[in-house]
Structure formats: structure tokens, C-alpha cells
Motif scaffolding. Structure first.
Motif, PDB file in Angstrom:
ATOM      1  N   GLU A   9     -11.051  61.094 -80.005  1.00 21.35           N
ATOM      2  CA  GLU A   9     -11.836  60.134 -79.249  1.00 21.35           C
ATOM      3  C   GLU A   9     -11.870  59.031 -80.084  1.00 21.35           C
ATOM      4  O   GLU A   9     -11.897  57.741 -79.416  1.00 21.35           O
ATOM      5  CB  GLU A   9     -13.311  60.865 -79.306  1.00 21.35           C
ATOM      6  N   ARG A  13     -10.654  55.318 -78.662  1.00 20.06           N
ATOM      7  CA  ARG A  13     -11.619  54.245 -78.571  1.00 20.06           C
ATOM      8  C   ARG A  13     -11.204  52.910 -79.337  1.00 20.06           C
ATOM      9  O   ARG A  13     -11.526  51.928 -78.868  1.00 20.06           O
ATOM     10  CB  ARG A  13     -13.284  54.406 -79.189  1.00 20.06           C
ATOM     11  N   ARG A  71      -7.780  52.506 -69.973  1.00 19.12           N
ATOM     12  CA  ARG A  71      -7.851  53.682 -70.389  1.00 19.12           C
ATOM     13  C   ARG A  71      -6.978  54.941 -70.143  1.00 19.12           C
ATOM     14  O   ARG A  71      -6.669  55.444 -70.884  1.00 19.12           O
ATOM     15  CB  ARG A  71      -9.172  54.084 -69.655  1.00 19.12           C
ATOM     16  N   ASP A 144     -19.845  54.334 -86.503  1.00 19.75           N
ATOM     17  CA  ASP A 144     -19.812  55.767 -86.127  1.00 19.75           C
ATOM     18  C   ASP A 144     -20.405  56.995 -86.712  1.00 19.75           C
ATOM     19  O   ASP A 144     -20.062  57.273 -87.908  1.00 19.75           O
ATOM     20  CB  ASP A 144     -18.073  56.181 -85.828  1.00 19.75           C
ATOM     21  N   ASN A 173     -22.052  56.935 -81.334  1.00 17.94           N
ATOM     22  CA  ASN A 173     -21.702  58.199 -81.174  1.00 17.94           C
ATOM     23  C   ASN A 173     -22.765  59.013 -82.078  1.00 17.94           C
ATOM     24  O   ASN A 173     -22.394  60.093 -82.797  1.00 17.94           O
ATOM     25  CB  ASN A 173     -20.465  58.461 -81.902  1.00 17.94           C
ATOM     26  N   SER A 223     -20.925  50.993 -73.303  1.00  9.56           N
ATOM     27  CA  SER A 223     -20.209  51.311 -74.034  1.00  9.56           C
ATOM     28  C   SER A 223     -20.014  50.560 -75.340  1.00  9.56           C
ATOM     29  O   SER A 223     -20.493  49.532 -75.720  1.00  9.56           O
ATOM     30  CB  SER A 223     -18.938  51.127 -73.265  1.00  9.56           C
ATOM     31  N   GLU A 225     -17.361  49.416 -76.667  1.00 10.07           N
ATOM     32  CA  GLU A 225     -16.469  48.372 -76.595  1.00 10.07           C
ATOM     33  C   GLU A 225     -17.471  47.148 -76.126  1.00 10.07           C
ATOM     34  O   GLU A 225     -17.244  45.912 -76.581  1.00 10.07           O
ATOM     35  CB  GLU A 225     -15.290  48.431 -75.429  1.00 10.07           C
TER      36      GLU A 225
END
Length: 255
Positions: A9, A13, A71, A144, A173, A223, A225
Motif C-alpha cells: 500500500e 501510494r 491508480r 505514516d 494511516n 486522500s 495525495e
């Protein structure tokens, strides 16, 4: 070695984020495709489209790809790598023990930035220790949370602070809200404020923030991003102000 889903993940990302934020997304797509040793034909087959589409994006003949296409592109890269034994993903997994892998983005603002502007940029709301809310910050670190817990030792937490502790530590996260606050608590340095992205702090977390006298902000940006994109836009606004250019306050974003 087994591959943790979180590693996959995080890698996905990072690739998608770099493409989206790149000034030349097609060139960045080609860079990652070549790093994975994947041909245009192979990835186009997995994506069920003509190889000329990939070629057009990489050469700039087509406009920048949208988020959905990026994606699909990233997932196709990972799928092809997994079909070959996950060679590239395994190499990436070896790096997750490095403290730097928990840090998604870290910047020092060229001038102090008002917290109200930060909140406006990231759809943020102060949910703990409002009475002690600071007026300005000098930088930010996007972290993260899962990787920070897995990879960092107590002595390495100071790397989250960059050049100054007068910053926002922004945790993404987040699976267990209390863990990021425990990181803050055991570290010798204290940030000016803490931000949780897309994770509403529970009562115990709020109590801990109040006890540590650290303002806690909840960000509802859609998100990671978009979060980073908004923070970097805020950085550019601060830079323009430092250079003496007149700008309006950062607008409230819609995510």
C-alpha cells in the motif's frame, strides 16, 4: 520474506503520489515502469488498452492522466511484479526498516505560517487543547503512522522533527489513535501541534493530548495525495509572501 500488505500500500501510494505531483507525469510514469522492468506492451495488456496509450502519455502527446488512470497504472505495475515473485516489492520492503520510510513529506516553511491557514488548507478542526492553540508553525512532517510504529525506535523519533520542533506532526494511516500520541509522549521533543488525517481521535487520545498540552487537529481531506498537495501549496504561498509578492490567504479546499 513475506510481503506485508502495508508495504504494498505504501509503495503504491508513493508511486501514485509522485506521478500526480510531478510537473511531467508522463516522464515519471516511464521512470517507474522502467524501474519495474516492465514494457509498454506488458502493462498495456494488464490494463486492457493499446500500448500506444501508454506511449502517448509518456511522451507527452496526451494530456496528464487522471487519478483513476494513474491508480490503474500503479496497480498494473504491482500486479506484474507480483507475477514475477514480487522482486521489486521485496526490495522496497527491505527499506521499510529505515526511519525515512515513515516520513512521507517534511518541509520547513520559509516564514512562520498561521495555524488558521493550515486548518483552512487541510480541512482541519482543533479537537483537543483548544485553549493552548498556538498561532504559528515553522514547518510540518507528514508521517505514516503504521510505519512509524513498526520501524522507528525511541531514539529515532527525533528525525520526525526536521530542523525545528515548532512544527505540525501530521499522522496518516492511523489505525489506533493512541499510538501516534504515545510516540509524541515518549519523544524528548514536542511538536507545536499534532494532526490526525481521516482518523477521529477517541476520548483517551483527546485526554492524552490535553495532558501533554498539545493541540490536536482532525483533518478530513479526502486522500494523502491531496493532503500533501495542499500542504505544498501552502508552502508556495509562504514562499511568495517571503519574496514580497502579494497573495490572498489560502482558500478553504473542497475534498
Amino acid at each position: 520474506m513475506s510481503i506485508s500488505p502495508s508495504v504494498r500500500e505504501v509503495l503504491a501510494r508513493r508511486i501514485a503520489g509522485e506521478i500526480i505531483l510531478s510537473g511531467r507525469p508522463g516522464v515519471t510514469m516511464r521512470k517507474w515502469r522502467e524501474l519495474f522492468a516492465v514494457s509498454q506492451l506488458s502493462i498495456s495488456d494488464v490494463m486492457h488498452l493499446s500500448s500506444s496509450v501508454i506511449s502517448d502519455y509518456e511522451s507527452g502527446r496526451r494530456k496528464s492522466p487522471g487519478a483513476k488512470f494513474i491508480r490503474r497504472f500503479v496497480l498494473a505495475l504491482l500486479q506484474l511484479d507480483e507475477s514475477r515473485g514480487s522482486r521489486f516489492i521485496r526490495e522496497f520492503a527491505k527499506l521499510t526498516s529505515s526511519p525515512s520510510m515513515a516520513i512521507i513529506d517534511l518541509r520547513e516553511f520559509p516564514i512562520p505560517v498561521r495555524v488558521e491557514y493550515l486548518c483552512r488548507a487541510i480541512n482541519g478542526e482543533i479537537v483537543a487543547f483548544k485553549e493552548g492553540a498556538v498561532k504559528e508553525i515553522n514547518g510540518y512532517t507528514v508521517i505514516d503512522s503504521r510505519l512509524a510504529v513498526e520501524a522507528l525506535s525511541g531514539s529515532e523519533y527525533t528525525q520526525l522533527f526536521g530542523a525545528s520542533s515548532e512544527r505540525a506532526l501530521i499522522f496518516t494511516n492511523v489505525e489506533n489513535c493512541i499510538l501516534p500520541m504515545m510516540i509524541v509522549r515518549v519523544c524528548g521533543l514536542k511538536p507545536r501541534l499534532v494532526v490526525f488525517h481521516k482518523a477521529s481521535p477517541d476520548g483517551e487520545t483527546v485526554k492524552l493530548a490535553e495532558y501533554e498540552k498539545i493541540p490536536l487537529i482532525y483533518s478530513s481531506v479526502s486522500s494523502v495525495e491531496y493532503l500533501i498537495k495542499s500542504l505544498r501549496k501552502l508552502y508556495r504561498v509562504a514562499l511568495r509572501i517571503k519574496l514580497g509578492r502579494r497573495v490572498r490567504p489560502p482558500p478553504k479546499i473542497s475534498s
